[in-house]
Design an enzyme around this catalytic site. Structure first.
Site, PDB file in Angstrom:
ATOM      1  N   ASN A 214       0.696  -1.333  -0.001  1.00  0.00           N
ATOM      2  CA  ASN A 214       0.217  -0.026  -0.275  1.00  0.00           C
ATOM      3  C   ASN A 214       1.171   0.912  -0.611  1.00  0.00           C
ATOM      4  O   ASN A 214       2.292   1.268   0.282  1.00  0.00           O
ATOM      5  CB  ASN A 214      -0.671   0.158   1.668  1.00  0.00           C
ATOM      6  CG  ASN A 214      -0.215   0.103   2.342  1.00  0.00           C
ATOM      7  OD1 ASN A 214       0.260   1.016   3.039  1.00  0.00           O
ATOM      8  ND2 ASN A 214      -0.307  -1.423   3.438  1.00  0.00           N
ATOM      9  N   ASP A 283      -4.465  -6.149   5.244  1.00  0.00           N
ATOM     10  CA  ASP A 283      -4.807  -6.827   5.708  1.00  0.00           C
ATOM     11  C   ASP A 283      -5.611  -8.039   5.305  1.00  0.00           C
ATOM     12  O   ASP A 283      -5.790  -9.405   5.738  1.00  0.00           O
ATOM     13  CB  ASP A 283      -6.704  -6.505   5.704  1.00  0.00           C
ATOM     14  CG  ASP A 283      -7.242  -4.907   6.211  1.00  0.00           C
ATOM     15  OD1 ASP A 283      -6.399  -4.808   7.957  1.00  0.00           O
ATOM     16  OD2 ASP A 283      -7.278  -3.771   5.874  1.00  0.00           O
ATOM     17  N   PHE A 328      -4.994   3.736  15.002  1.00  0.00           N
ATOM     18  CA  PHE A 328      -5.081   4.764  13.659  1.00  0.00           C
ATOM     19  C   PHE A 328      -6.473   4.677  12.792  1.00  0.00           C
ATOM     20  O   PHE A 328      -6.980   3.267  12.906  1.00  0.00           O
ATOM     21  CB  PHE A 328      -4.572   5.053  13.071  1.00  0.00           C
ATOM     22  CG  PHE A 328      -3.300   5.984  13.383  1.00  0.00           C
ATOM     23  CD1 PHE A 328      -3.047   5.958  14.168  1.00  0.00           C
ATOM     24  CD2 PHE A 328      -3.142   7.331  13.048  1.00  0.00           C
ATOM     25  CE1 PHE A 328      -1.648   6.898  14.721  1.00  0.00           C
ATOM     26  CE2 PHE A 328      -2.225   8.347  13.303  1.00  0.00           C
ATOM     27  CZ  PHE A 328      -1.654   8.022  14.193  1.00  0.00           C
ATOM     28  N   LYS A 346     -11.585  -2.515  17.718  1.00  0.00           N
ATOM     29  CA  LYS A 346     -10.012  -3.309  18.601  1.00  0.00           C
ATOM     30  C   LYS A 346      -9.539  -3.227  20.012  1.00  0.00           C
ATOM     31  O   LYS A 346      -8.948  -3.870  20.408  1.00  0.00           O
ATOM     32  CB  LYS A 346      -9.838  -2.277  18.041  1.00  0.00           C
ATOM     33  CG  LYS A 346      -9.692  -2.290  16.793  1.00  0.00           C
ATOM     34  CD  LYS A 346      -9.117  -2.994  15.174  1.00  0.00           C
ATOM     35  CE  LYS A 346      -8.615  -2.177  14.064  1.00  0.00           C
ATOM     36  NZ  LYS A 346      -8.187  -2.785  13.006  1.00  0.00           N
TER      37      LYS A 346
HETATM   38  N1  CTP Z   1      -4.096  -2.831  12.128  1.00  0.00           N
HETATM   39  C1  CTP Z   1      -3.079  -3.873  12.555  1.00  0.00           C
HETATM   40  N2  CTP Z   1      -3.349  -5.347  11.831  1.00  0.00           N
HETATM   41  C2  CTP Z   1      -3.794  -5.183  11.066  1.00  0.00           C
HETATM   42  C3  CTP Z   1      -4.641  -4.527  10.095  1.00  0.00           C
HETATM   43  C4  CTP Z   1      -5.083  -3.262  10.849  1.00  0.00           C
HETATM   44  O1  CTP Z   1      -2.663  -3.393  13.717  1.00  0.00           O
HETATM   45  N3  CTP Z   1      -3.916  -6.433  10.509  1.00  0.00           N
HETATM   46  C5  CTP Z   1      -3.899  -1.848  12.806  1.00  0.00           C
HETATM   47  C6  CTP Z   1      -3.647  -0.119  12.188  1.00  0.00           C
HETATM   48  O2  CTP Z   1      -2.084   0.011  12.666  1.00  0.00           O
HETATM   49  C7  CTP Z   1      -4.918   0.947  12.625  1.00  0.00           C
HETATM   50  C8  CTP Z   1      -6.098   0.069  13.198  1.00  0.00           C
HETATM   51  O3  CTP Z   1      -5.857  -0.959  12.547  1.00  0.00           O
HETATM   52  O4  CTP Z   1      -2.981   1.383  14.100  1.00  0.00           O
HETATM   53  C9  CTP Z   1      -7.085   0.916  11.783  1.00  0.00           C
HETATM   54  O5  CTP Z   1      -6.595   0.311  10.087  1.00  0.00           O
HETATM   55  P1  CTP Z   1      -6.805   0.355   9.125  1.00  0.00           P
HETATM   56  O6  CTP Z   1      -5.819  -0.515   8.100  1.00  0.00           O
HETATM   57  O7  CTP Z   1      -8.064   1.905   9.329  1.00  0.00           O
HETATM   58  O8  CTP Z   1      -8.553  -0.363   9.355  1.00  0.00           O
HETATM   59  P2  CTP Z   1      -8.580  -2.157   9.120  1.00  0.00           P
HETATM   60  O9  CTP Z   1      -8.819  -2.624  10.687  1.00  0.00           O
HETATM   61  O10 CTP Z   1      -7.928  -2.494   8.665  1.00  0.00           O
HETATM   62  O11 CTP Z   1     -10.164  -2.027   8.785  1.00  0.00           O
HETATM   63  P3  CTP Z   1     -10.374  -1.654   7.361  1.00  0.00           P
HETATM   64  O12 CTP Z   1      -9.114  -2.172   5.987  1.00  0.00           O
HETATM   65  O13 CTP Z   1     -11.919  -2.688   7.203  1.00  0.00           O
HETATM   66  O14 CTP Z   1     -10.809  -0.519   7.815  1.00  0.00           O
END
Ligand code: CTP
Length: 399
Positions: A214, A283, A328, A346
């Site tokens: 990303n 993800d 975040f 979370k």
């Molecule tokens: N995060 C994490 N581990 C993952 C995915 C996300 O620790 N596998 C953490 C990120 O570092 C951030 C938060 O979760 O602090 C939210 O990440 P974000 O990408 O905005 O959300 P997602 O949980 O991935 O959900 P979505 O992509 O559906 O918005």
């Protein structure tokens, strides 16, 4: 002009800016000191004004900016009043020339005269070409300053204006500010804290040369790590693949995949008091990783089967006990709704909700517009540089 009033209890730092390309970083130093409730007055050498205009510092400090010995007709001994008013004199950036003048006592302009006259402690942040820094004359001058009790911060190593990557780069503004505050007797807001920060993207391999990734630059997490270090914390930065340089003074664990980031984060969290998950973790990862480069001719590659990665923020939150965990949320729509949902899902203490659809808040930008979201409510923060925002987040995280 909001000059000092009788009720102004703030310590005064006289920031002496000399003629070096790093002079623009002095603007950031002013802002960071002001945020920590320090009054900053700026004194510039004539050469410094070729790099940054006095008007910039005047606008930032709301104070007159001193340059020439005879500029202030109302104060014919301006150098003495400036010298006596300061609680600390910070020379940043300090060129080889001003260091030589300080060592030999040359006082031929307002800046060098003030440095000679001041009874205040002096902190010098050298910045110059590596050859000048290593020159015998500069070595001897630095030894002289050291012997006289002048404090020194930096220089660091890195990319220099001359194109070399070497020693001589102005210390990081965070580090300069941390030393300044320490010399002013300020206690560090994060002293005794051990902070874990995840930052940057993750790369999930498809084959040895391709990956799913990303656009995260890691700048926000890197700024958090630098600020936490400057505030006295012990910092572990678990950093995904990025070209951004990691800050000095922090333990950096380089990782590539979400699984590696998870393992490094869980292991560092065992000893941490605060965790901030700023990484843009993938993800999903490909279920099968080819051990050789996939060829077009092998078979049509229409579908890559994916499987979910582990959520690091949720994992740390489940183990946190009384420790604080901050996440975040990077969103393009219904920001606060998604952020509140993430806070609950979370199980963390706060979410920094970031509207990445804005040009000034997107991946790779140097500024961010965020909301601080907790179970107790939502606070909107102004548009800030990532460096300034880092301090705002940390001060809220330790509250
Ligand atoms: N995060 C994490 N581990 C993952 C995915 C996300 O620790 N596998 C953490 C990120 O570092 C951030 C938060 O979760 O602090 C939210 O990440 P974000 O990408 O905005 O959300 P997602 O949980 O991935 O959900 P979505 O992509 O559906 O918005």
């Amino acid at each position: 002009m909001s000059e000092r009033t009788a009720s102004d209890e703030r310590p005064t730092v006289l920031l002496c800016v000399t003629g070096c390309i790093a002079a623009y970083k002095s603007c950031e130093i002013v802002r960071l000191l002001q945020k920590r409730d320090v009054r900053v007055k700026v004194l510039m050498s004539e050469h410094a004004t070729k790099f940054v205009g006095p008007t910039t510092f005047r606008a930032l400090t709301h104070e007159k900016v001193a340059v020439g010995l005879f500029d202030d007709p109302e104060d014919p001994i301006h150098h003495i009043s400036l010298a006596q008013e300061a609680d600390l004199v910070l020379v940043a950036p300090a060129t080889a020339n001003v260091i030589a003048k300080m060592a030999t006592g040359i006082a031929d302009d307002l800046l060098s005269t003030t440095l000679l006259a001041t009874p205040a402690p002096i902190l010098v942040a050298p910045a110059m070409n590596a050859g000048m820094w290593r020159a015998a004359a500069t070595r001897e001058n630095m030894e002289t300053l050291h012997r006289r009790g002048v404090a020194v911060v930096g220089p660091g190593s890195g990319y220099l204006a001359c194109g070399d990557v070497d020693e001589g780069r102005l210390a990081d503004p965070d580090e300069i500010v941390a030393r300044t505050l320490e010399m002013l007797g300020r206690t560090s807001a994060l002293a005794g804290e051990r902070v874990l920060i995840t930052a940057g993207p993750t790369y999930e391999p498809i084959d040895p040369v391709r990956f799913i990734g990303n656009r995260s630059s890691g700048k926000m997490g890197i700024a958090l790590a630098a600020a936490a270090h400057a505030e006295g914390a012990e910092v572990t930065l678990v950093l995904g693949p990025t070209a951004e340089p990691a800050p000095s003074g922090v333990t950096v664990v380089r990782v590539e995949t979400a699984a590696e980031m998870r393992d490094a984060a869980v292991s560092a969290f065992a000893d941490a008091t605060i965790a901030i998950c700023a990484a843009a973790v993938a993800d999903y990862r490909p279920l099968m990783v080819s051990d050789h480069k996939l060829k077009k001719s092998e078979q049509p590659l229409n579908v890559i089967e994916l499987t979910e990665t582990e959520d690091i923020l949720a994992t740390l939150s489940a183990e946190k006990g009384a420790r604080r965990v901050i996440g975040f949320a990077a969103e393009t729509d219904r920001l606060l709704e998604h952020a509140c949902a993430k806070l609950a899902a979370k199980g963390c203490d706060a979410i920094v909700a970031n509207d990445v659809s804005r040009a000034d808040s997107t991946f790779g930008s140097d500024t961010n517009k965020v909301w601080w979201v907790t179970a107790g409510g939502t606070e909107e923060l102004p548009l800030l540089s990532k460096r300034e925002l880092a301090y705002e987040i940390l001060h809220r995280a330790v509250r």
